[in-house]
Design an enzyme around this catalytic site. Sequence first.
Site, mmCIF file in Angstrom:
data_model
loop_
_atom_site.group_PDB
_atom_site.id
_atom_site.type_symbol
_atom_site.label_atom_id
_atom_site.label_comp_id
_atom_site.label_asym_id
_atom_site.label_seq_id
_atom_site.Cartn_x
_atom_site.Cartn_y
_atom_site.Cartn_z
ATOM 1 N N TYR A 95 26.925 10.003 -15.477
ATOM 2 C CA TYR A 95 27.313 10.412 -16.819
ATOM 3 C C TYR A 95 26.144 10.193 -17.769
ATOM 4 O O TYR A 95 25.285 9.357 -17.546
ATOM 5 C CB TYR A 95 28.585 9.710 -17.308
ATOM 6 C CG TYR A 95 28.599 8.193 -17.344
ATOM 7 C CD1 TYR A 95 27.857 7.474 -18.269
ATOM 8 C CD2 TYR A 95 29.438 7.468 -16.487
ATOM 9 C CE1 TYR A 95 27.910 6.090 -18.320
ATOM 10 C CE2 TYR A 95 29.501 6.093 -16.532
ATOM 11 C CZ TYR A 95 28.740 5.403 -17.456
ATOM 12 O OH TYR A 95 28.798 4.034 -17.507
ATOM 13 N N CYS A 96 26.095 11.020 -18.804
ATOM 14 C CA CYS A 96 24.991 11.039 -19.778
ATOM 15 C C CYS A 96 23.633 11.066 -19.073
ATOM 16 O O CYS A 96 22.777 10.197 -19.295
ATOM 17 C CB CYS A 96 25.076 9.833 -20.716
ATOM 18 S SG CYS A 96 24.076 10.004 -22.229
#
Length: 226
Positions: A95-96
């Site tokens: 994620y990110c």
Amino acid sequence: MHQKTVVLGIQDTKLPFLQEGMLFLKEQGYDVIVRNSGGLAVVLDDEVLNLTLVFSENIKGIDINRGYDAMWRLIQEMFADFALEIDAREIVGSYCPGSYDLSIQGKKFAGISQRRLRKGVAVQIYLCVNGSGSERAELIRQFYEKSTKTAETKFIYPRIVPGVMASLSELLQIPLNIQDVILRFLRTMKAKSGHIYTASLSAMEMPLFESYYDRVLERNEKFMEE
């Protein structure tokens, strides 16, 4: 210490079924806020540490990669007693994701972001110190699943693969807590500078802090209502 919170990026507020995704997060016991810097959703809890380095820009501006590299080198030195290489490259499936994801043996434990300030730059990092990195990633995977469903989006959101994320404790195979990492940070900074600066907000600065805090809350409410 962080309360259980998912911090969304501005781009996340454009998800087609954002309200359903946020409801899912709240059902899992997480607060939701929106930050005004770049990036996408990240998980914060009491086993995740955020650090920020603030560099002053004098005459010559700071090249964007120099800020990222400085944080990467700092983390390398903080954990130099372990015979494991800390890489900086995008970890697909995390994620990110970003070009300065920090990983060990292909598993991401930290992400670095950067924000320009007046006459300076702030380089920020979130470190997953303890707990399960894959469980945090699974939370975000389900958030995106519920927030997009089968709708097509102009922006390509990450396809989360929980197995590519881990905490430092998992990767180093030792019990670590937030205090352990803060102590490593302080020792490393002291070794570099010879001393450590600590400061608290002054009587003049406190009203400014409260004003900025209120602005963050107002901005967050605005995004939540859209």
